[in-house]
Design a protein around this motif. Sequence first.
Motif, mmCIF file in Angstrom:
data_model
loop_
_atom_site.group_PDB
_atom_site.id
_atom_site.type_symbol
_atom_site.label_atom_id
_atom_site.label_comp_id
_atom_site.label_asym_id
_atom_site.label_seq_id
_atom_site.Cartn_x
_atom_site.Cartn_y
_atom_site.Cartn_z
ATOM 1 N N LEU A 1 12.105 13.120 -5.599
ATOM 2 C CA LEU A 1 10.876 13.917 -5.502
ATOM 3 C C LEU A 1 10.481 14.097 -4.032
ATOM 4 C CD1 LEU A 1 7.786 13.726 -7.732
ATOM 5 C CD2 LEU A 1 7.452 13.549 -5.301
ATOM 6 N N ARG A 2 10.569 13.020 -3.289
ATOM 7 C CA ARG A 2 10.190 13.086 -1.872
ATOM 8 C C ARG A 2 11.100 14.072 -1.124
ATOM 9 N NH1 ARG A 2 10.228 10.796 3.300
ATOM 10 N NH2 ARG A 2 8.255 9.829 3.883
ATOM 11 N N ASN A 3 12.397 13.968 -1.391
ATOM 12 C CA ASN A 3 13.341 14.873 -0.732
ATOM 13 C C ASN A 3 13.058 16.329 -1.081
ATOM 14 O OD1 ASN A 3 14.557 12.695 0.394
ATOM 15 N ND2 ASN A 3 16.246 12.598 -1.085
ATOM 16 N N ASP B 1 19.935 -5.867 -2.456
ATOM 17 C CA ASP B 1 19.825 -4.645 -3.261
ATOM 18 C C ASP B 1 21.137 -4.469 -4.030
ATOM 19 O OD1 ASP B 1 18.694 -2.438 -4.280
ATOM 20 O OD2 ASP B 1 18.687 -1.270 -2.422
ATOM 21 N N GLU B 2 21.053 -3.861 -5.190
ATOM 22 C CA GLU B 2 22.234 -3.657 -6.051
ATOM 23 C C GLU B 2 22.953 -4.983 -6.281
ATOM 24 O OE1 GLU B 2 22.356 -0.732 -7.219
ATOM 25 O OE2 GLU B 2 22.177 0.847 -5.702
ATOM 26 N N VAL B 3 22.189 -6.011 -6.606
ATOM 27 C CA VAL B 3 22.776 -7.346 -6.756
ATOM 28 C C VAL B 3 23.797 -7.387 -7.896
ATOM 29 C CG1 VAL B 3 21.050 -8.355 -8.329
ATOM 30 C CG2 VAL B 3 22.150 -9.807 -6.630
ATOM 31 N N LYS C 1 12.148 0.144 -5.397
ATOM 32 C CA LYS C 1 12.362 -1.315 -5.502
ATOM 33 C C LYS C 1 12.327 -1.975 -4.121
ATOM 34 C CE LYS C 1 16.275 -0.858 -7.855
ATOM 35 N NZ LYS C 1 16.366 0.610 -8.026
ATOM 36 N N GLU C 2 12.909 -1.291 -3.126
ATOM 37 C CA GLU C 2 12.911 -1.913 -1.788
ATOM 38 C C GLU C 2 11.509 -1.915 -1.181
ATOM 39 O OE1 GLU C 2 16.047 -1.008 0.912
ATOM 40 O OE2 GLU C 2 15.116 -2.248 2.468
ATOM 41 N N ILE C 3 10.723 -0.861 -1.483
ATOM 42 C CA ILE C 3 9.332 -0.849 -0.966
ATOM 43 C C ILE C 3 8.597 -2.073 -1.504
ATOM 44 C CG2 ILE C 3 7.133 0.385 -0.981
ATOM 45 C CD1 ILE C 3 8.560 2.956 -1.074
ATOM 46 N N LEU D 1 0.135 12.824 -7.675
ATOM 47 C CA LEU D 1 -0.319 11.993 -6.558
ATOM 48 C C LEU D 1 0.793 11.851 -5.510
ATOM 49 C CD1 LEU D 1 -2.521 10.108 -5.438
ATOM 50 C CD2 LEU D 1 -1.484 8.249 -6.745
ATOM 51 N N LEU D 2 2.007 11.617 -6.007
ATOM 52 C CA LEU D 2 3.137 11.448 -5.075
ATOM 53 C C LEU D 2 3.387 12.732 -4.292
ATOM 54 C CD1 LEU D 2 5.521 9.439 -7.422
ATOM 55 C CD2 LEU D 2 4.788 8.689 -5.154
ATOM 56 N N MET D 3 3.305 13.894 -5.014
ATOM 57 C CA MET D 3 3.537 15.185 -4.347
ATOM 58 C C MET D 3 2.518 15.370 -3.220
ATOM 59 S SD MET D 3 4.147 17.637 -7.612
ATOM 60 C CE MET D 3 4.342 19.189 -6.747
ATOM 61 N N LYS E 1 0.841 -1.220 0.000
ATOM 62 C CA LYS E 1 0.000 0.000 0.000
ATOM 63 C C LYS E 1 0.868 1.259 0.000
ATOM 64 C CE LYS E 1 -4.064 -1.619 2.450
ATOM 65 N NZ LYS E 1 -3.722 -2.415 3.627
ATOM 66 N N ASP E 2 2.112 1.128 0.492
ATOM 67 C CA ASP E 2 2.990 2.293 0.536
ATOM 68 C C ASP E 2 3.598 2.630 -0.820
ATOM 69 O OD1 ASP E 2 2.781 2.711 3.349
ATOM 70 O OD2 ASP E 2 3.983 0.895 3.600
ATOM 71 N N PHE E 3 3.395 1.739 -1.774
ATOM 72 C CA PHE E 3 3.935 2.007 -3.117
ATOM 73 C C PHE E 3 2.884 2.825 -3.862
ATOM 74 C CE2 PHE E 3 5.153 1.136 -7.480
ATOM 75 C CZ PHE E 3 6.541 1.163 -7.410
ATOM 76 N N ILE E 4 3.141 4.147 -3.929
ATOM 77 C CA ILE E 4 2.129 5.070 -4.438
ATOM 78 C C ILE E 4 2.199 5.211 -5.958
ATOM 79 C CG2 ILE E 4 1.284 7.464 -4.297
ATOM 80 C CD1 ILE E 4 2.672 7.449 -1.469
ATOM 81 N N GLY E 5 1.043 5.297 -6.566
ATOM 82 C CA GLY E 5 0.990 5.505 -8.010
ATOM 83 C C GLY E 5 -0.352 5.075 -8.550
ATOM 84 N N LYS F 1 0.632 13.135 -1.666
ATOM 85 C CA LYS F 1 0.796 12.148 -0.567
ATOM 86 C C LYS F 1 1.943 12.552 0.357
ATOM 87 C CE LYS F 1 -2.018 8.572 -1.629
ATOM 88 N NZ LYS F 1 -2.921 7.845 -0.773
ATOM 89 N N PHE F 2 3.091 12.911 -0.273
ATOM 90 C CA PHE F 2 4.254 13.260 0.549
ATOM 91 C C PHE F 2 3.976 14.531 1.354
ATOM 92 C CE2 PHE F 2 7.065 10.873 -2.706
ATOM 93 C CZ PHE F 2 6.922 9.694 -1.993
ATOM 94 N N LEU F 3 3.279 15.480 0.701
ATOM 95 C CA LEU F 3 2.954 16.730 1.400
ATOM 96 C C LEU F 3 2.082 16.419 2.626
ATOM 97 C CD1 LEU F 3 3.121 19.903 1.152
ATOM 98 C CD2 LEU F 3 0.822 19.768 0.194
HETATM 99 N N1 LIG Z 1 6.129 4.263 -5.519
HETATM 100 C C1 LIG Z 1 6.543 4.867 -4.394
HETATM 101 N N2 LIG Z 1 5.643 5.269 -3.476
HETATM 102 C C2 LIG Z 1 6.037 5.901 -2.374
HETATM 103 N N3 LIG Z 1 7.318 6.200 -2.101
HETATM 104 C C3 LIG Z 1 8.249 5.817 -2.961
HETATM 105 C C4 LIG Z 1 7.919 5.113 -4.137
HETATM 106 N N4 LIG Z 1 9.039 4.841 -4.780
HETATM 107 C C5 LIG Z 1 10.052 5.334 -4.060
HETATM 108 N N5 LIG Z 1 9.578 5.925 -2.951
HETATM 109 C C6 LIG Z 1 10.362 6.693 -1.977
HETATM 110 O O1 LIG Z 1 11.711 6.639 -2.392
HETATM 111 C C7 LIG Z 1 12.554 6.114 -1.375
HETATM 112 C C8 LIG Z 1 13.503 5.153 -2.008
HETATM 113 O O2 LIG Z 1 12.805 3.995 -2.352
HETATM 114 P P1 LIG Z 1 13.541 2.602 -2.480
HETATM 115 O O3 LIG Z 1 14.689 2.562 -1.549
HETATM 116 O O4 LIG Z 1 12.539 1.542 -2.407
HETATM 117 O O5 LIG Z 1 14.091 2.729 -3.937
HETATM 118 P P2 LIG Z 1 15.088 1.772 -4.691
HETATM 119 O O6 LIG Z 1 14.581 1.648 -6.070
HETATM 120 O O7 LIG Z 1 15.283 0.532 -3.918
HETATM 121 O O8 LIG Z 1 16.406 2.647 -4.672
HETATM 122 P P3 LIG Z 1 17.945 2.188 -4.778
HETATM 123 O O9 LIG Z 1 18.083 1.443 -6.077
HETATM 124 O O10 LIG Z 1 18.681 3.480 -4.784
HETATM 125 O O11 LIG Z 1 18.206 1.356 -3.576
HETATM 126 C C9 LIG Z 1 11.610 5.439 -0.396
HETATM 127 O O12 LIG Z 1 12.067 5.580 0.908
HETATM 128 C C10 LIG Z 1 10.319 6.169 -0.581
HETATM 129 O O13 LIG Z 1 10.266 7.277 0.263
#
Ligand SMILES: Nc1ncnc2c1ncn2[C@@H]1O[C@H](COP(=O)(O)OP(=O)(O)OP(=O)(O)O)[C@@H](O)[C@H]1O
Length: 652
Positions: free
Chosen positions: A540-542, A419-421, A353-355, A500-502, A317-321, A504-506
Amino acid sequence: MDYSRVLFVAPYEELAEEARKTVEVLKKPCRVIVADMSDGAAAAQKALNDGVEVIISRGGTASLIRQAVTIPVVDVEVTGYDILRAFYPLRDIEGSFGIIGFPSVIKGCRTVAEMFGLNYFIYELEEGNDSLQSLNKEELAQTKVIIGDTLAVRYSEILNRPVHLIKSGPESIAAAILQAEGLIEALERDRAKTALSTVILNAVHEGVVTIDKNETIVNINAEALKMLELTPDILGKPAKTLFRPQLLAGIHFKKFTGHPERVNGRDLVLNLYPILVRDTHLGTVVTLQNAQEIQQAEYNIRRKLYHKGLIAKFSLKDFIGDSNSVHLILNQARKYAFTDSSILIQGESGTGKEILAQGIHQVSLRQNGPFVAVNCAALPENLLESELFGYEEGAFTGARKGGKAGLFELAHRGTLFLDEVGELPLHVQARLLRVLQEKEVMRVGGDRVIPVDVRLISATHRRLNEAVEKNEFRADLFYRLHVLGLTVPPLRERKGDIRLLMTKFLHELAPKLGKPKLNFTEEVYQAFENYQWPGNVRELRNCVEKLIVLSETDLILPESLMAVSFIKNQNESAHLLDRPHQNPESQQKALFSQPPETSDPAENVVSVQGSLNDIEKRVIEKVVQLENHNLTRAARRLGIDRSTLWRKRRQE
Ligand SMILES: Nc1ncnc2c1ncn2[C@@H]1O[C@H](COP(=O)(O)OP(=O)(O)OP(=O)(O)O)[C@@H](O)[C@H]1O
């Protein structure tokens, strides 16, 4: 000594009388009865039910009792005094003597007869054969008197001669009673020891089975009976009723531990210890442990030790889009979650990707297990191997005492996120492949294998198939990691998600930062939509976070964008805002001054304005691009460590 525990079976009344007197003098509790030969044996058998533990008797009666009972039987030994006492009154009799008795009596009699210068013949009785069948009739005819024990007295009529009984005197009776007392004490000590070991054996949580040298089961504790659903009548049965003969064959001199084995239909882990007394193998002790319980305990320890950071924070659910691609990805991710296959998530840095990996773990069957994440680019190459697979004590200089569990072990029954395999060095790739094939790890410097049950999710921003073509990544590993695949498009290819992301983050960050009423102007939304976001959603979040922090009114205006790091430079920000449809490559290039690149990328940025940090960041990104996103090579080219490169790229 309890009165009922020692029974004196006297074959004749006079002995019984003497025994009673001795018992009284010694003040030792002992019951005395008179019973001869088979009557004595029958009486002894009967006495067992009354709790008698040691029997005292004499001569042939003692022999018969010994055959009839399993408890110890003490002989009233015929002493030299007894023999002397028997011979002394007969010393002046003319003619020859017959001596009839068991070997113990004969020996002393011969000595005494010779001392007195008597003529004698000997008839030796055998244990278990007390007949007079082979008695020499001629010898008997010349004999005036017979000396012997109770049996001889019994046969006196057949012998037709006077028979003198060798009676037992008070010393031999006393010696027998004291010996019986010693035996009772030894039995007591033995019982106390057995009781102690039984308590210990039943108190331990493991099953314990003892097998003697003839491979017979001689002891089994309560836990083993419970574990194997057996009753105590397994005692005395051959060990092969429970264990494979091959298993016991090798256990003569060396212990053998941690052996998985199916016993009586149960999966157990066995430890086998030989019982050695002065290098002689006297049997084997087998301890049994429930395989599942061991695994559970191991798992609990692993979790307890490393509970921090082993939990997935994000869900799907945290993966926004709301774009089609995001819906498609989430759909696929939910389906993948229910399998145990390896997943490879590809996408640029910051695309979430990690989310996704955490979200998949959260809905998978492993959701109650650990989620362990490791960034293969962030760890120095020399540490990566021991971090992933663990190490044993003394594996290398500085190795921690007691060794260390690797991330694979920590992720047991859960998910390991690599990550970064694509940054894995080739030798680690080989080791990883083996772990995936065998489903077990061997710690660095170790020689035992540890079974692991881990679901692997990997992520990379590199095109791994290209790395395979260039022999930078093993093809066999690539196929193992990429059983299922997810590709997250960069943010610039799903601009519809930006708004949507803007928002949500706001909504998430503004209240936390004390500015709950804050909003973006339409122009800011548009500016964000027009930007190419090389750092994707993370960037974008930053950006949103910084704008919130810097805002002074309830509205975030386009002018505020000047303060945001990626468009800090006024010219650049104007440039970005003016040319919304520029492609990412030309936009990236725009960050560098003209003329275009020379062979050394650093030369291209000399004229770029901005802080030293900005310039460094651009150099780094350029080199990473030139090295086709191979961070190991980029780091080498920049003359910095791979983990430093990773850190610098993440720095704001
Ligand atoms: N679809 C998304 N919805 C909400 N937040 C997101 C989304 N994608 C990325 N983020 C935000 O971006 C940050 C980085 O995400 P994440 O670490 O999962 O990316 P990543 O692709 O694994 O990056 P990296 O390859 O640099 O490790 C998250 O902490 C989150 O705040």
